[in-house]
Design an enzyme around this catalytic site. Structure first.
Site, PDB file in Angstrom:
ATOM      1  CD  GLU A   1      -2.999  -0.877  -0.042  1.00  0.00           C
ATOM      2  OE1 GLU A   1      -3.051   0.227  -0.626  1.00  0.00           O
ATOM      3  OE2 GLU A   1      -3.688  -1.847  -0.398  1.00  0.00           O
TER       4      GLU A   1
ATOM      5  CE1 TYR B   1      -6.694   2.989  -0.843  1.00  0.00           C
ATOM      6  CE2 TYR B   1      -4.346   3.245  -0.423  1.00  0.00           C
ATOM      7  CZ  TYR B   1      -5.398   2.589  -1.061  1.00  0.00           C
ATOM      8  OH  TYR B   1      -5.132   1.539  -1.882  1.00  0.00           O
TER       9      TYR B   1
ATOM     10  CG  ASP C   1      -7.923   4.559  -4.380  1.00  0.00           C
ATOM     11  OD1 ASP C   1      -9.133   4.507  -4.713  1.00  0.00           O
ATOM     12  OD2 ASP C   1      -7.072   3.761  -4.821  1.00  0.00           O
TER      13      ASP C   1
END
Length: 347
Positions: A33, A116, A134
């Site tokens: 991520e 996020y 996102d």
């Protein structure tokens, strides 16, 4: 619920085969991520595989020195991500005995992690029903529901988060989050979305009103600043050069660079030689030539770097500190890495 079911059904038929999809290990999900912030999936895969091979556990990453981590990150850009990753790895290894925080509220406290990333890790690894938002999610939701609130405004950020949270399948939180991200990346694309084969085509606002190009709405961007860089690439007769670490909190902190003279415009050879910064560095005569015949413009999010590389041949300098054969060991900005590759090929 219909939106969620349709989305997950699409995902189960169309999801991408990605290496981090084969695990629920929060360390690996966290790595992926962080890497995928500001980075395309196709580019991120190679870095993810390299990182997980070199640092298979959070303890391995924590033990590495920062320079090694930055060198591994070279080419991904936005180097504060790597520094924050390393900082948090040391915290997890040393303070939490290697145990990754398991709730959204604890994960978001880690340096470099925002809403996020915390939502992605909490939902995928720990089944916590917290929705990710996102660029892909903004696009899907704004088009489907016809939302014109700017996605980069505080009102928009709040509105889309609340909406995404209301849609998430609480029993399949991780799957829902990955589904909506994949749907935005593969189907509801920024340019040329696949509206004709879209499972939402009969209920999508943007498709019905022909507004896919207008949505999502973004407020006007911050003005881009122009900067003019002159890198002094020094080479002595015994094949040594100057390379120093960038300090402070600006771009490329912790990376290495050649001596830099920043000017207020593009300058020529005579203007460079006459500048005070140059004469302070080289009080005696040197051989100077411009490497790149055309100015290189390196584009960052809020600034464009108009760059020239000057090759300087000199007998010696009190600051000469690195042999050219060792340069590749040092983490450098991709701008300098590209120069070094071109320079070696031209020799």
């Amino acid at each position: 619920m219909k939106f969620s079911n349709t989305l997950i059904y699409w995902y189960l038929q169309n999801n991408r085969e990605l290496p981090w999809r084969k695990t629920k290990n929060p360390y690996f999900i966290w790595l992926s991520e962080i890497m995928l912030q500001q980075t395309r999936v196709a580019q991120g895969i190679a870095y993810y595989l390299k990182f997980t091979s070199t640092f298979p556990t959070v303890f391995d990453l924590a033990k590495a020195d920062e320079s090694t981590v930055l060198k591994m990150w070279q080419g991904l850009g936005y180097y504060s991500r790597a520094r924050n990753l390393h900082f948090s790895a040391k915290l997890i290894a040393n303070e939490f005995n290697g145990e990754f925080p398991s709730t959204y509220n604890e994960i978001i406290k880690l340096k470099g992690i925002g809403d996020y990333t915390a939502s992605a890790i909490a939902s995928i690894c720990f089944d916590e029903p917290t929705a990710v938002v996102d660029g892909n999610v903004y696009r899907v939701l704004s088009r489907y529901f016809g939302i014109k609130t700017p996605i980069n405004s505080s009102a928009g950020i709040k509105e889309f988060k609340i909406l995404a949270q209301s849609l998430i399948d609480k029993n399949k939180a991780g799957t829902f989050n990955q589904a909506i991200m994949d749907f935005g990346a593969l189907h509801c694309k920024p340019q040329n979305p696949l509206c004709e084969t879209c499972p939402f085509s009969d209920s999508c606002f943007a498709s019905e009103k022909k507004l896919t190009k207008e949505l999502p709405v973004k407020e006007k961007k911050v003005k881009v600043r122009k900067r003019y860089f002159n890198f002094l690439v020094i080479k002595t007769k015994d094949n040594r050069t100057i390379l120093s670490e960038r300090k402070g909190k600006g771009i490329w902190q912790g990376l290495f660079q050649f001596p830099l003279i920043e000017s207020d415009k593009t300058i020529n050879k005579e203007e460079l030689i006459l500048s005070e910064d140059f004469t302070n560095l080289f009080p005696s005569k040197t051989t100077l030539s411009l490497f790149n015949s055309k100015e290189i413009i390196h584009k960052l999010s809020h600034q464009h770097l108009h760059t020239q590389f000057w090759i300087i041949e000199t007998k010696n300098s009190p600051e000469i500190n690195i042999n050219w054969s060792e340069i590749e060991k040092y983490p450098v900005p991709i701008l300098i890495a590209n120069f070094l590759e071109a320079y070696q090929n031209k020799k």
